[in-house]
Design an enzyme around this catalytic site. Structure first.
Site, short mmCIF file in Angstrom:
data_model
loop_
_atom_site.label_atom_id
_atom_site.label_comp_id
_atom_site.label_asym_id
_atom_site.label_seq_id
_atom_site.Cartn_x
_atom_site.Cartn_y
_atom_site.Cartn_z
NE ARG A 9 -1.83 -2.47 11.56
CZ ARG A 9 -2.71 -1.59 11.15
NH1 ARG A 9 -3.99 -1.72 11.49
NH2 ARG A 9 -2.34 -0.57 10.40
NE ARG A 14 -3.04 2.24 13.58
CZ ARG A 14 -3.11 3.55 13.77
NH1 ARG A 14 -2.19 4.17 14.49
NH2 ARG A 14 -4.09 4.24 13.23
CG HIS A 15 -0.22 2.42 8.87
ND1 HIS A 15 -0.62 3.21 9.91
CD2 HIS A 15 -1.35 2.00 8.24
CE1 HIS A 15 -1.95 3.27 9.93
NE2 HIS A 15 -2.42 2.54 8.93
NE ARG A 35 -3.80 -2.42 1.78
CZ ARG A 35 -4.83 -2.77 2.51
NH1 ARG A 35 -5.30 -1.95 3.43
NH2 ARG A 35 -5.41 -3.93 2.32
CB SER A 85 -11.59 -5.04 8.33
OG SER A 85 -10.83 -4.98 7.16
P1 AMO Z 1 -7.98 -3.91 5.36
O1 AMO Z 1 -7.61 -2.86 4.39
O2 AMO Z 1 -8.69 -3.46 6.61
O3 AMO Z 1 -8.94 -4.97 4.72
O4 AMO Z 1 -6.68 -4.73 5.77
C1 AMO Z 1 -6.78 -5.87 6.59
C2 AMO Z 1 -5.80 -5.78 7.75
O5 AMO Z 1 -4.46 -5.68 7.24
C3 AMO Z 1 -3.69 -4.90 8.12
N1 AMO Z 1 -3.12 -3.75 7.39
C4 AMO Z 1 -1.88 -3.29 7.57
N2 AMO Z 1 -0.87 -3.69 8.36
C5 AMO Z 1 0.29 -3.01 8.32
N3 AMO Z 1 0.51 -1.95 7.49
C6 AMO Z 1 -0.47 -1.52 6.67
N4 AMO Z 1 -0.24 -0.48 5.86
C7 AMO Z 1 -1.73 -2.19 6.68
N5 AMO Z 1 -2.89 -2.03 6.00
C8 AMO Z 1 -3.71 -2.99 6.46
C9 AMO Z 1 -4.60 -4.41 9.23
C10 AMO Z 1 -5.96 -4.56 8.62
O6 AMO Z 1 -6.98 -4.75 9.58
N6 AMO Z 1 -9.76 -6.91 1.78
C11 AMO Z 1 -9.93 -6.47 3.16
C12 AMO Z 1 -10.06 -7.62 4.11
C13 AMO Z 1 -11.30 -8.44 3.92
O7 AMO Z 1 -12.42 -7.87 3.94
O8 AMO Z 1 -11.19 -9.67 3.75
C14 AMO Z 1 -8.76 -5.59 3.53
O9 AMO Z 1 -7.72 -5.54 2.89
O10 AMO Z 1 -4.44 -5.27 10.36
#
Ligand code: AMO
Length: 435
Positions: free
Chosen positions: A409, A226-227, A218, A361
């Site tokens: 996480r 946490r990202h 991303r 999520s």
């Molecule tokens: P979402 O975008 O909430 O959902 O991502 C799911 C989980 O991935 C983790 N996460 C991250 N961890 C670290 N760095 C990041 N930049 C980052 N972005 C996300 C989080 C988050 O809760 N397709 C949906 C999931 C689904 O509905 O099945 C999705 O991608 O812990």
């Protein structure tokens, strides 16, 4: 390779093999000749003898030798010698060296001291990650990580999920949104996958229940603890399940992982001074509306707003462990989330939180292609861009639900660390692209 001469055996070629790991040396071997190998973590020279501590992945072992040439700490040696009782209180057995082979010399000064006697900043440690892993605490984190993955696979396979691998180079956005890494794929525009969302849904058509453990990308500029721009997600998708069913699976995955590491990584948890209690299920389920009411008392927030960082922090102070936030307004959730049958403005979706941290999520998915098209348009996306995906929904798509869980996480929770970079070997953030 240098040979340090204690007594040289007549072999033509230096042996690079290890006979035993440190953990295998036991009382029954006293008097027996063994070969151990590892890195030197400590050297003490007395007048006529030298004590060496060598380490392998399982821990230290003491070597006692008549005086030897100086070998720099962290060098790799293999030692042939006789197992004997030692005077050390912490290491009851030692090896009296008969022969030491220096297999690789460490060149000093080294970027950090893995013994931890001298503190190094996280940046220094990440720049020398391979060496940082010789620190007992860092090594413990990544051994726990290994066991956690093992546990998650076991739980999902027990529920008949099969493991799949979907492409990470993709031709169009899977989640919509702007945070995609774009690059040229020969003469076409390509992106790095943000999630396996569309593929995992498609796979329920025939494979029923699938899971994937993989890296996603991303292009978010946020620089937080946490990202990361590359993170590992555990994704599941299951036909003939609703949101509540996959929430139950998430709960089981979590409590199993606590139980598994408590059993199989007890030493590592001890090193990190962690004593986990296995969380109780079911986790609390709080509706989005209730969360907004709760937050309204302290911050400026309206029904329909996403939960801001300071709101999540407040929630984290009040709700310490795992809890779900359910019944999100449909407009706050991605196009693929199903509306509630009885309340169409709400969605069959959830976030799994641990305190302030969003861990997962998911929800039930819309499997009616006409409604999916409508939802895409409502979210400002073009159905034409999703033509390959939408056509699958005309081939007999079962109703399905799933979630994505941020594994890094989860690792922060399992290892009590507050920076995601601690639990990722080679983190990628806005600044860090090497090593
Ligand atoms: P979402 O975008 O909430 O959902 O991502 C799911 C989980 O991935 C983790 N996460 C991250 N961890 C670290 N760095 C990041 N930049 C980052 N972005 C996300 C989080 C988050 O809760 N397709 C949906 C999931 C689904 O509905 O099945 C999705 O991608 O812990």
């Amino acid at each position: 390779m240098k040979r340090i001469n204690v007594k040289i055996d007549l072999i033509a070629c230096m042996d690079i093999h290890r006979g035993y790991y440190s953990k295998d040396i036991n009382e029954d071997m006293i008097g027996k000749r063994v070969r151990v190998a590892g890195w030197i973590s400590d050297i003490r020279e007395l007048s006529t003898i030298t004590f060496l501590i060598i380490n392998d992945i399982y821990g230290p072992i003491q070597i006692i030798s008549s005086n030897i040439n100086k070998i720099p700490k962290q060098s790799i040696i293999a030692v042939d010698g006789i197992v004997q009782r030692s005077r050390s209180k912490t290491m009851p057995l030692e090896i009296k060296a008969e022969r030491i082979d220096l297999l690789a010399e460490a060149v000093h000064p080294l970027p950090l001291d893995p013994s931890g006697r001298i503190d190094s900043s996280l940046d220094v440690r990440l720049d020398a990650r391979a060496l940082d892993l010789r620190n007992i605490n860092t090594r413990a984190i990544f051994k726990i990580r290994h066991h956690a993955l093992q546990s998650i696979r076991t739980t999902l396979i027990k529920h008949n999920f099969i493991e799949v691998n979907t492409p990470k180079i993709i031709g169009s956005a899977s989640e919509g949104g702007a945070n995609l890494f774009a690059f040229k794929y020969f003469n076409k525009q390509a992106y790095l996958a943000q999630s396996p969302q569309l593929y995992k849904e498609q796979l329920t058509l025939a494979l029923d229940r699938v899971f994937e453990i993989a890296a996603y990308y991303r292009a978010e500029k946020s620089h937080t603890i946490r990202h990361l721009n590359e993170f590992i997600s555990i994704d599941i998708e299951a036909a003939f399940m609703d949101a509540e069913d996959v929430m139950n699976i998430a709960e089981e995955v979590i409590i199993d992982v606590f139980a598994y590491i408590t059993r199989y990584a007890s030493k590592e948890l001890e090193v990190l001074n962690i004593n986990h209690e296995i969380p109780k299920i079911p986790f609390e389920r709080l509706t989005y509306a209730r969360i907004i009411d709760e937050l309204k008392r302290d911050i400026k927030i309206e029904y329909g707003d996403d939960l801001p960082d300071h709101g999540l922090r407040l929630l984290g102070e009040r709700h310490k462990g795992f809890y779900f936030i359910t019944d999100w307004p449909l407009e706050l959730k991605p196009f693929y989330i199903h509306a509630k049958d009885d309340e169409p403005n709400l969605s069959c979706s959830f976030d799994l939180q641990h305190g302030y941290l969003e861990l997962a999520s998911g929800g039930r998915r819309e499997h009616n292609p006409n409604i999916l098209k409508k939802r895409l348009v409502e979210q400002g996306l073009k159905p034409e861009d999703f033509a390959d995906h939408l056509k699958v929904f005309e081939w007999g798509m079962p109703p399905h639900s799933g979630w994505g869980l941020g594994f890094d996480r989860l690792m922060m929770i399992l290892t009590n660390t507050n920076n995601i970079r601690e639990v990722v070997l080679y983190p990628r953030d806005t600044e860090r692209l090497t090593p």
